[in-house]
Design an enzyme around this catalytic site. Sequence first.
Site, PDB file in Angstrom:
ATOM      1  N   ASN A 165       0.657  -1.291   0.050  1.00  0.00           N
ATOM      2  CA  ASN A 165      -0.007   0.007   0.028  1.00  0.00           C
ATOM      3  C   ASN A 165       0.768   1.356  -0.058  1.00  0.00           C
ATOM      4  O   ASN A 165       0.281   2.167  -0.316  1.00  0.00           O
ATOM      5  CB  ASN A 165      -0.965   0.021   1.220  1.00  0.00           C
ATOM      6  N   CYS A 339      -2.180   4.952   6.820  1.00  0.00           N
ATOM      7  CA  CYS A 339      -2.329   4.331   8.201  1.00  0.00           C
ATOM      8  C   CYS A 339      -1.332   4.563   9.264  1.00  0.00           C
ATOM      9  O   CYS A 339      -1.449   4.198  10.510  1.00  0.00           O
ATOM     10  CB  CYS A 339      -2.166   2.694   7.854  1.00  0.00           C
TER      11      CYS A 339
END
Length: 393
Positions: A165, A339
């Site tokens: 990611n 995140c």
Amino acid sequence: MIQMQQTMEQTQTRETTQTYLDNSATTRVCTEAAQAALRAMTEEYGNPSSLHSMGMEAEKLVTQARKSLVKLLGGNGELVFTSGATESNNLALFGAAEAGKRRGNRIVISAVEHPSVAETALALEKQGFSVIRIPPRPDGNFCAEDFTAAVDDQTILLSCMMVNNETGARLPVEKIADATKRINPDTIIHIDAVQAFGKIPFSADKAGFDLVSISGHKIYAPKGVGGLYIRKGIRILPRTYGGGQERGLRPGTESVPLIAAFAAAAECCHSEMQKKNAEYEMLNRMLRERLKDMPAICINSPEGAVPYILNLSVSGIRSEIMLHYLEQAGIYVSSGSACSKGAASPVLTAMNLPRDRADSALRISFGRYNIPADICRLTERLEEGITRLAKRR
Ligand code: PMP
């Protein structure tokens, strides 16, 4: 329905002043998904467990969505709906470890997993499982042999993401799954396909994936829905207990609107996958070409990364400073990964990037609504930022 169409059009007009380049963090919900959710909320709103016709209608929606998603995953097994990939990953790791603990205690993961895998593995390690973490090679890519060298007859689970990611690196999951099964056919293979599903083609059963995690909000469905695909014959144990929904693996009343939206969004993504990838290739090439004229910039995404994620560092300017500078011009990107919220990126750290380069990393991620003008806006503002912010130092 007409009102919703108007709202979506208004949003589109507002969007012209926004350049959203953070599609790996989340995406704007597509009309098809929003309409599917609206229908399930206002028309077919029964509880799928109710025995009357309204319950059956709602159940039909869930069944259809499940069938459609399983097909898109290239599978012939089951899909358990969850609240998102974080829950899918927790269920996969805890569920497989619990089911397999009598066979062995080794778990193999990559060193660049999302926290929902990395932290779960850490919790399992504290319970006594032995966790082996495979780092990337210095170029940021992974070698299947590094994973299989760690697999032995005690290995009960191998968990690996398909696309990273933060950098967009593609991990050789098909090779890893195949070689692992040759060494130990009982090892459960779990793939976190969150950044790949709906974007690049794969076939879960053919590739030998036993468990696959997917998430709705990365592919234009609302937040709060995900799934864990479970290949036929694979047994995992539940983490939660209740009314037996989702084969007892994820009890609780199903969120029919979110589930229907997830399937609608996934169908759209798959139908336009090839076309969109060609567009992302073009946007990526264009961005790289323009970045070549900026000596302060270096690319962190490894060779062969997916075209819709580009990770770069701006020499001497911390990620958050540049991120907010871009934001003032309506340009939205991410610092490393959304995140990690400002913490040093474990992914860039695992790649052995010097600290200052990791601290100045930005992630640009394309989605279905991006156009070449977005690249021009981004690079113009980046260039301006490099000059202005460097002066302030
Ligand atoms: N895995 C990967 C690779 C991700 O990028 C994300 C989201 N950033 C997740 C898992 C977690 O997904 P969700 O937000 O649906 O919980």
